[in-house]
Design an enzyme around this catalytic site. Sequence first.
Site, short mmCIF file in Angstrom:
data_model
loop_
_atom_site.label_atom_id
_atom_site.label_comp_id
_atom_site.label_asym_id
_atom_site.label_seq_id
_atom_site.Cartn_x
_atom_site.Cartn_y
_atom_site.Cartn_z
CE LYS A 10 1.28 1.05 4.41
NZ LYS A 10 1.97 2.35 4.30
CG ASP A 137 -0.58 -0.45 7.49
OD1 ASP A 137 -1.13 0.92 8.35
OD2 ASP A 137 0.72 0.35 7.78
P1 ATP Z 1 3.81 -0.08 7.95
O1 ATP Z 1 4.37 0.59 6.25
O2 ATP Z 1 3.20 -1.15 7.99
O3 ATP Z 1 4.57 0.52 8.90
P2 ATP Z 1 6.41 -1.18 6.99
O4 ATP Z 1 6.60 -1.69 5.86
O5 ATP Z 1 7.33 -0.02 7.05
O6 ATP Z 1 5.02 -1.40 7.49
P3 ATP Z 1 7.01 -3.78 7.38
O7 ATP Z 1 8.13 -4.47 5.89
O8 ATP Z 1 6.33 -4.51 7.47
O9 ATP Z 1 6.86 -2.35 7.55
O10 ATP Z 1 8.10 -4.22 8.13
C1 ATP Z 1 8.28 -3.71 9.53
C2 ATP Z 1 9.73 -5.15 10.71
O11 ATP Z 1 8.34 -6.40 11.21
C3 ATP Z 1 10.40 -5.45 9.87
O12 ATP Z 1 11.87 -5.14 10.77
C4 ATP Z 1 10.37 -6.68 10.73
O13 ATP Z 1 11.11 -6.95 11.58
C5 ATP Z 1 9.36 -7.01 11.00
N1 ATP Z 1 8.45 -8.59 10.65
C6 ATP Z 1 7.33 -9.29 11.30
N2 ATP Z 1 6.76 -10.43 9.63
C7 ATP Z 1 7.08 -8.99 9.23
C8 ATP Z 1 6.73 -9.86 7.58
N3 ATP Z 1 6.29 -11.18 6.97
N4 ATP Z 1 7.44 -9.52 6.25
C9 ATP Z 1 8.20 -8.22 6.64
N5 ATP Z 1 8.67 -7.41 8.23
C10 ATP Z 1 7.76 -8.55 8.97
#
Ligand code: ATP
Length: 298
Positions: A10, A137
């Site tokens: 997203k 999210d």
């Molecule tokens: P958001 O946009 O919802 O704030 P994000 O895209 O910044 O999230 P994610 O890729 O969801 O961040 O990853 C954040 C942290 O979540 C990672 O550093 C990791 O330690 C943890 N994590 C847990 N499950 C997962 C997964 N399936 N894939 C990626 N990261 C994960």
Amino acid sequence: MSVTVRVPAKVNVQLGVGAARPDGFHPLATVFLAVSLFDEVTATPAAALTVTCEGPDADQVPLDRTNLAARAAEVLAARAGIEPAVHLHIAKNIPVAGGMAGGSADGAAALLACDTLWGLDTPRTELLDLCAELGSDVPFSLLGGAALGTGRGELLTPVDAGSFHWVFAVADGGLSTPAVFRAFDRLTAGTTVPEPQPSPELLAALASGDPDRLAPALSNGLQAASLSLRPALADTFAAGTGAGALAALVSGSGPTTAFLVRDEEGAAKVAAALEASGTCRTTRTASGPVPGATVLRG
Ligand code: ATP
């Protein structure tokens, strides 16, 4: 027998952030757009809950019970009174810790994959409640399309949206979402932060499908906080807008940056300029809205 679910990333085309509540959460008025950058989660029966991951960022993904896909399987199994005896394989294409809800996407995908594998047929509204338990999210990753999110972002109302083209510049290393919210608190300390409101201009522009109208309406209340932690993102912005992007914004909490472009040709040009600029690790082009978590094979 196994079940594979495809799930989109997203971008928040509006991210209005209010002052932290006593419980530490920030009220949001955000407009999510699901874009055509996908992870796939495959659920296969196994003796116990295990997780594997493949893809360019696979080494940054936890494979223990803190993985949101594993937590989703546990939460669903507990509700059904069964053991989470499943192997979850994540084919990861969404940047990790990039502000594109990659972990949330895998949580929603695992929930739908396990629900299908175990033949539970959990009603959609209950699946959405379970998603909200997993993270703010996660409900949107299940719903997809375009939606207004209030509360912590988990209370969703679908909205109309034409199709838009994007280029995403993936930065080196991630940003922790809680760290970005703490930076927001520091930057706004001593000021009055207004209650976040959905932007009528943004919603009208989104429905119109006109990228020239959407460009000036995009906004991200976390952008200053992300830039304070990663000042070099300003160079990425300059590289993308210099190559003709209509607008640039930080995606969610960052550090991925999103560039709105007019069409596929514009996307290719902006992506090439960003790659050549050395101001990002890699780029992805995508369009949206696209549907949320979808069963591909089962
Ligand atoms: P958001 O946009 O919802 O704030 P994000 O895209 O910044 O999230 P994610 O890729 O969801 O961040 O990853 C954040 C942290 O979540 C990672 O550093 C990791 O330690 C943890 N994590 C847990 N499950 C997962 C997964 N399936 N894939 C990626 N990261 C994960």
